[in-house]
Design an enzyme around this catalytic site. Structure first.
Site, short mmCIF file in Angstrom:
data_model
loop_
_atom_site.label_atom_id
_atom_site.label_comp_id
_atom_site.label_asym_id
_atom_site.label_seq_id
_atom_site.Cartn_x
_atom_site.Cartn_y
_atom_site.Cartn_z
N GLY A 1 0.43 3.62 6.33
CA GLY A 1 1.85 3.69 5.98
C GLY A 1 2.18 5.11 5.58
N CYS B 1 0.90 -6.36 4.96
CA CYS B 1 1.75 -5.64 5.92
C CYS B 1 2.77 -6.55 6.58
CB CYS B 1 0.89 -4.92 6.96
SG CYS B 1 -0.24 -3.74 6.21
N ARG C 1 7.08 5.02 1.35
CA ARG C 1 6.40 5.12 2.65
C ARG C 1 6.97 4.09 3.61
NH1 ARG C 1 3.70 0.52 3.04
NH2 ARG C 1 2.83 -0.44 1.17
N ALA D 1 -5.24 -0.07 6.78
CA ALA D 1 -3.78 -0.06 6.82
C ALA D 1 -3.28 1.38 6.85
CB ALA D 1 -3.21 -0.78 5.60
N ALA E 1 -5.55 3.46 4.27
CA ALA E 1 -6.52 2.84 3.36
C ALA E 1 -7.57 2.14 4.21
CB ALA E 1 -5.84 1.85 2.43
N TYR F 1 -2.32 -3.69 -0.39
CA TYR F 1 -3.10 -3.65 -1.63
C TYR F 1 -4.04 -2.46 -1.60
CZ TYR F 1 -7.23 -4.59 -4.50
OH TYR F 1 -8.30 -4.47 -5.37
N HIS F 2 -4.16 -1.78 -2.73
CA HIS F 2 -5.18 -0.75 -2.92
C HIS F 2 -6.03 -1.13 -4.13
CE1 HIS F 2 -3.19 1.64 0.00
NE2 HIS F 2 -2.17 2.00 -0.77
#
Length: 233
Positions: A163, A192, A88, A161, A176, A94-95
Site C-alpha cells: 500500500g 485488504c 496510503r 501486502a 509488509a 495488519y502489521h
C-alpha cells in the site's frame, strides 16, 4: 541516480515511523520544488529505504472500508493492538512482530518510474526473495501484493501486502512481508478488503520459524538489485 540511504528502525511504533517517513517525504518534495524554481542552485535528492517491525497495529488505507475491521475498541485493547487511518492506498491490513515492513521514500521521477512500475518492482523483489526459500510467489490480477496459489480456487493466500502513497512522484508507505507473523491477528479483519482469500507467512509455508535477520538481509539485497540502488547505510 544518486545514493539511497538505508535505515533499519527495528521495533518502532507505527505512528512514530509514519511521522518519520513524512518528515523525509516532505524534505524530498521540498528539494524537488526548490530545484524546479532554482535551476542554477540544484540540490541533490537522496532516496531513503526504511525497514521496521511494528507492534500490533491495524491500518486502514484511504480507499478502505472501516467495516473490514471486525472488532471494536475494547477488543483492540484486549489483544494489545492499535488502529490508525492511513493516507496510503489500499484497504485494511495488519502489521506486527515477525513481519518485515518496508518504507521506500523514493523520487520515482528521478528513477524513471511510474507508480505502477514502482509497485511492480516492489512485488518482483519480494517474489525473488521468496524464491530463495523455495516459495513461489505471484501477482494477482486486480490486486497488489504477493500471493501464493493465486489460480487455485479456495487456496489463494497473501504473503505480502503493498500500500503506497505518491505525491509529486515521491513515494511513501510500502510493503509488509509476513515472515514469522502471528496470523491469528488477521482473523479480525478482511485483509485488504478480501473476504474470500487467506493470509500466510514464510513460517507457515515452510513449517518452521525463519531467521528474521537473514530474511531482512536477503530482501534488502533483492530490493537493491531490482531497483539498482546505490546503497549507503
Amino acid at each position: 541516480m544518486g545514493a539511497t540511504i538505508f535505515e533499519d528502525l527495528q521495533q518502532t511504533e507505527y505512528k512514530k515511523a509514519w511521522e518519520y517517513q513524512e518528515s523525509i517525504f516532505d524534505e524530498i518534495i521540498g528539494i524537488k520544488l526548490h530545484n524546479r524554481e532554482n535551476q542554477n542552485d540544484l540540490k541533490d535528492i537522496t532516496n531513503r529505504l526504511l525497514f521496521v517491525e511494528h507492534p500490533n497495529v491495524y491500518t486502514l488505507g484511504k480507499s478502505g472500508a472501516i467495516n473490514n475491521l471486525l472488532i471494536n475498541d475494547d477488543f483492540l485493547k484486549k489483544i494489545n493492538a492499535s488502529y490508525y487511518k492511513s493516507n496510503r492506498g489500499g484497504d485494511i491490513t495488519y502489521h506486527g512482530p515477525g513481519q518485515i515492513v518496508g518504507y521506500p521514500i523514493f523520487d520515482l521521477e528521478l528513477m524513471g518510474l511510474t507508480v505502477k512500475s514502482y509497485i511492480h518492482k516492489l512485488e518482483q523483489a519480494i517474489i525473488n526473495c521468496l524464491a530463495d526459500y523455495g516459495i513461489v510467489g505471484d501477482r494477482l490480477d486486480g490486486a497488489t501484493g504477493v500471493w501464493l496459489d493465486k489460480d487455485v480456487p479456495g487456496k489463494a493466500r497473501k504473503i505480502s501486502a503493498i500500500g503506497v502513497k505518491a505525491s509529486r512522484y515521491v513515494s511513501m508507505h510500502g510493503f509488509a512481508l509476513n515472515v514469522n507473523t502471528d496470523l491469528s491477528y488477521f482473523n479480525h479483519i478482511n485483509p485488504c478488503g478480501f473476504v474470500d482469500k487467506g493470509v500466510t507467512s514464510m513460517e507457515k509455508e515452510l513449517g518452521a520459524k525463519q531467521d528474521f535477520e537473514k530474511v531482512k538481509a536477503d530482501l534488502l539485497n533483492h530490493l537493491v538489485k531490482v531497483f539498482e540502488l546505490n546503497l549507503n547505510n
